[in-house]
Design a protein around this motif. Structure first.
Motif, PDB file in Angstrom:
ATOM      1  N   ARG A 102      39.974 110.806   4.810  1.00  0.00           N
ATOM      2  CA  ARG A 102      39.327 109.484   4.885  1.00  0.00           C
ATOM      3  C   ARG A 102      39.816 108.571   3.766  1.00  0.00           C
ATOM      4  NH1 ARG A 102      34.112 112.592   5.754  1.00  0.00           N
ATOM      5  NH2 ARG A 102      34.011 112.782   8.025  1.00  0.00           N
ATOM      6  N   LYS A 103      39.950 109.115   2.585  1.00  0.00           N
ATOM      7  CA  LYS A 103      40.424 108.303   1.459  1.00  0.00           C
ATOM      8  C   LYS A 103      41.852 107.822   1.706  1.00  0.00           C
ATOM      9  CE  LYS A 103      40.869 108.256  -3.537  1.00  0.00           C
ATOM     10  NZ  LYS A 103      40.687 108.995  -4.788  1.00  0.00           N
ATOM     11  N   ALA A 104      42.714 108.712   2.164  1.00  0.00           N
ATOM     12  CA  ALA A 104      44.112 108.360   2.412  1.00  0.00           C
ATOM     13  C   ALA A 104      44.248 107.327   3.529  1.00  0.00           C
ATOM     14  CB  ALA A 104      44.922 109.614   2.757  1.00  0.00           C
ATOM     15  N   GLN A 105      43.375 107.405   4.511  1.00  0.00           N
ATOM     16  CA  GLN A 105      43.437 106.501   5.664  1.00  0.00           C
ATOM     17  C   GLN A 105      42.551 105.262   5.492  1.00  0.00           C
ATOM     18  OE1 GLN A 105      45.547 106.978   8.263  1.00  0.00           O
ATOM     19  NE2 GLN A 105      46.288 108.712   7.083  1.00  0.00           N
ATOM     20  N   ARG A 106      41.893 105.160   4.346  1.00  0.00           N
ATOM     21  CA  ARG A 106      40.935 104.064   4.104  1.00  0.00           C
ATOM     22  C   ARG A 106      39.923 104.009   5.244  1.00  0.00           C
ATOM     23  NH1 ARG A 106      41.681 100.444   0.223  1.00  0.00           N
ATOM     24  NH2 ARG A 106      40.757  98.796   1.480  1.00  0.00           N
ATOM     25  N   LEU A 107      39.314 105.147   5.455  1.00  0.00           N
ATOM     26  CA  LEU A 107      38.375 105.346   6.547  1.00  0.00           C
ATOM     27  C   LEU A 107      37.009 105.673   5.940  1.00  0.00           C
ATOM     28  CD1 LEU A 107      38.156 105.707   9.666  1.00  0.00           C
ATOM     29  CD2 LEU A 107      38.753 108.097   9.308  1.00  0.00           C
ATOM     30  N   MET A 108      36.001 104.903   6.298  1.00  0.00           N
ATOM     31  CA  MET A 108      34.672 105.132   5.755  1.00  0.00           C
ATOM     32  C   MET A 108      33.748 105.657   6.851  1.00  0.00           C
ATOM     33  SD  MET A 108      32.013 102.727   3.560  1.00  0.00           S
ATOM     34  CE  MET A 108      32.533 101.272   4.369  1.00  0.00           C
ATOM     35  N   ARG A 109      33.138 106.786   6.564  1.00  0.00           N
ATOM     36  CA  ARG A 109      32.174 107.376   7.496  1.00  0.00           C
ATOM     37  C   ARG A 109      30.837 106.676   7.309  1.00  0.00           C
ATOM     38  NH1 ARG A 109      31.026 112.242  10.257  1.00  0.00           N
ATOM     39  NH2 ARG A 109      28.818 112.741  10.208  1.00  0.00           N
ATOM     40  N   VAL A 110      30.286 106.181   8.409  1.00  0.00           N
ATOM     41  CA  VAL A 110      28.994 105.499   8.394  1.00  0.00           C
ATOM     42  C   VAL A 110      28.096 106.178   9.415  1.00  0.00           C
ATOM     43  CG1 VAL A 110      27.781 103.320   8.824  1.00  0.00           C
ATOM     44  CG2 VAL A 110      30.031 103.300   7.720  1.00  0.00           C
ATOM     45  N   GLU A 111      26.907 106.575   8.979  1.00  0.00           N
ATOM     46  CA  GLU A 111      25.932 107.175   9.880  1.00  0.00           C
ATOM     47  C   GLU A 111      24.853 106.152  10.165  1.00  0.00           C
ATOM     48  OE1 GLU A 111      24.561 110.957   8.435  1.00  0.00           O
ATOM     49  OE2 GLU A 111      26.582 111.509   7.802  1.00  0.00           O
ATOM     50  N   MET A 112      24.679 105.860  11.437  1.00  0.00           N
ATOM     51  CA  MET A 112      23.719 104.855  11.887  1.00  0.00           C
ATOM     52  C   MET A 112      22.649 105.557  12.706  1.00  0.00           C
ATOM     53  SD  MET A 112      22.838 101.743  12.149  1.00  0.00           S
ATOM     54  CE  MET A 112      22.205 100.458  13.157  1.00  0.00           C
ATOM     55  N   GLU A 113      21.425 105.451  12.257  1.00  0.00           N
ATOM     56  CA  GLU A 113      20.302 106.035  12.965  1.00  0.00           C
ATOM     57  C   GLU A 113      19.422 104.882  13.431  1.00  0.00           C
ATOM     58  OE1 GLU A 113      16.951 109.464  11.977  1.00  0.00           O
ATOM     59  OE2 GLU A 113      18.095 108.558  10.360  1.00  0.00           O
ATOM     60  N   SER A 114      19.153 104.819  14.723  1.00  0.00           N
ATOM     61  CA  SER A 114      18.340 103.727  15.261  1.00  0.00           C
ATOM     62  C   SER A 114      17.337 104.275  16.274  1.00  0.00           C
ATOM     63  CB  SER A 114      19.229 102.670  15.915  1.00  0.00           C
ATOM     64  OG  SER A 114      20.001 103.236  16.944  1.00  0.00           O
ATOM     65  N   ALA A 115      16.308 103.482  16.530  1.00  0.00           N
ATOM     66  CA  ALA A 115      15.259 103.911  17.450  1.00  0.00           C
ATOM     67  C   ALA A 115      15.754 103.956  18.896  1.00  0.00           C
ATOM     68  CB  ALA A 115      14.050 102.984  17.339  1.00  0.00           C
ATOM     69  N   THR A 116      16.709 103.120  19.228  1.00  0.00           N
ATOM     70  CA  THR A 116      17.296 103.071  20.564  1.00  0.00           C
ATOM     71  C   THR A 116      18.821 103.031  20.426  1.00  0.00           C
ATOM     72  OG1 THR A 116      17.219 100.657  20.625  1.00  0.00           O
ATOM     73  CG2 THR A 116      15.323 101.825  21.555  1.00  0.00           C
ATOM     74  N   PRO A 117      19.541 103.386  21.470  1.00  0.00           N
ATOM     75  CA  PRO A 117      21.009 103.338  21.376  1.00  0.00           C
ATOM     76  C   PRO A 117      21.500 101.905  21.132  1.00  0.00           C
ATOM     77  CG  PRO A 117      20.310 104.553  23.327  1.00  0.00           C
ATOM     78  CD  PRO A 117      19.078 103.923  22.755  1.00  0.00           C
ATOM     79  N   LEU A 118      22.577 101.785  20.359  1.00  0.00           N
ATOM     80  CA  LEU A 118      23.177 100.475  20.121  1.00  0.00           C
ATOM     81  C   LEU A 118      23.928 100.036  21.369  1.00  0.00           C
ATOM     82  CD1 LEU A 118      24.799 100.960  16.586  1.00  0.00           C
ATOM     83  CD2 LEU A 118      22.611  99.890  17.125  1.00  0.00           C
ATOM     84  N   ASN A 119      23.860  98.746  21.682  1.00  0.00           N
ATOM     85  CA  ASN A 119      24.678  98.254  22.785  1.00  0.00           C
ATOM     86  C   ASN A 119      26.075  97.958  22.235  1.00  0.00           C
ATOM     87  OD1 ASN A 119      24.792  95.542  21.767  1.00  0.00           O
ATOM     88  ND2 ASN A 119      22.760  95.166  22.625  1.00  0.00           N
ATOM     89  N   ALA A 120      27.015  97.763  23.112  1.00  0.00           N
ATOM     90  CA  ALA A 120      28.421  97.595  22.712  1.00  0.00           C
ATOM     91  C   ALA A 120      28.618  96.400  21.779  1.00  0.00           C
ATOM     92  CB  ALA A 120      29.307  97.465  23.942  1.00  0.00           C
ATOM     93  N   ALA A 121      27.945  95.288  22.059  1.00  0.00           N
ATOM     94  CA  ALA A 121      28.111  94.082  21.234  1.00  0.00           C
ATOM     95  C   ALA A 121      27.580  94.305  19.826  1.00  0.00           C
ATOM     96  CB  ALA A 121      27.396  92.897  21.885  1.00  0.00           C
ATOM     97  N   THR A 122      26.437  94.956  19.698  1.00  0.00           N
ATOM     98  CA  THR A 122      25.852  95.232  18.380  1.00  0.00           C
ATOM     99  C   THR A 122      26.735  96.197  17.607  1.00  0.00           C
ATOM    100  OG1 THR A 122      23.637  94.893  19.277  1.00  0.00           O
ATOM    101  CG2 THR A 122      23.794  96.071  17.189  1.00  0.00           C
ATOM    102  N   ARG A 123      27.227  97.239  18.287  1.00  0.00           N
ATOM    103  CA  ARG A 123      28.110  98.215  17.651  1.00  0.00           C
ATOM    104  C   ARG A 123      29.367  97.513  17.121  1.00  0.00           C
ATOM    105  NH1 ARG A 123      28.754 100.983  21.750  1.00  0.00           N
ATOM    106  NH2 ARG A 123      26.986 102.361  21.451  1.00  0.00           N
ATOM    107  N   ARG A 124      29.964  96.649  17.945  1.00  0.00           N
ATOM    108  CA  ARG A 124      31.188  95.935  17.558  1.00  0.00           C
ATOM    109  C   ARG A 124      30.926  95.034  16.349  1.00  0.00           C
ATOM    110  NH1 ARG A 124      31.670  93.055  21.651  1.00  0.00           N
ATOM    111  NH2 ARG A 124      31.243  91.034  20.745  1.00  0.00           N
TER     112      ARG A 124
END
Length: 182
Positions: A102-124
């Motif tokens: 992740r460090k080499a690729q400049r990739l950040m892991r993000v964990e998102m916990e929500s009450a309902t699934p995210l829709n595509a627009a919100t995720r984007r």
């Protein structure tokens, strides 16, 4: 020797070899799967530490846990780990490799916990905002947790943002029960 130092050394050597062979991403994907298996199947780690189990049996389990069509470097690494009786350190080695990648690729892991699934627009939008803020590519892991009632919890790089209704209600309850702390 310290477990963390030893695990980091194995991961560093593995990452260097993966770069040389051009298979860092492939190995990253297998290690992501292995990390999930080690986390969800506590019996797997116990079985790997069992001295009665043969080297061949342990290798077979690790190849299955790594996913379909594991590459040669994954297999060779597991053979080295087993040959040197370092199975107990494997979860730490895996996490260390994932962090290096992740460090080499400049990739950040993000964990998102929500009450309902995210829709595509919100995720984007979320990914775009996090990318703009951090300057990194975002690897978003979503989890639905109805206990949050509404809102979300976000975890990234050791930070946690809790904007859930459940937390807000708990704070209100605490203020009612302990008015002197308000």
């Amino acid at each position: 020797m310290d477990m963390g130092i030893l695990s980091a050394r194995y991961a560093k050597a593995l990452f260097a070899q993966a770069q040389e062979e051009g298979c860092e991403k492939e190995l990253y994907l297998h290690f992501q799967r292995l990390a999930i298996q080690l986390r969800q199947e506590s019996a797997l780690q116990m079985v790997l530490s069992n001295p009665v189990l043969s080297t061949k049996q342990k290798l077979h389990l690790l190849l299955i846990a790594g996913g379909e069509q594991v590459g040669g470097l994954y297999r060779r690494f597991m053979e080295v780990v087993i040959a040197h009786h370092r199975e107990a350190l494997l979860p730490f080695m895996v996490q260390s490799y994932l962090m290096r990648y992740r460090k080499a690729q400049r990739l950040m892991r993000v964990e998102m916990e929500s009450a309902t699934p995210l829709n595509a627009a919100t995720r984007r939008r979320l990914i775009e905002q996090l990318t703009a803020t951090s300057g990194n590519q975002i690897e978003l892991h979503e989890q639905v947790n109805p206990e949050l009632i509404g809102g979300f919890r976000l975890r990234m790089e050791g930070k946690r943002i809790d904007a859930s209704f459940a937390r807000q209600l708990a704070e209100i309850r605490e203020q009612w029960l302990n008015p002197s702390h308000a």
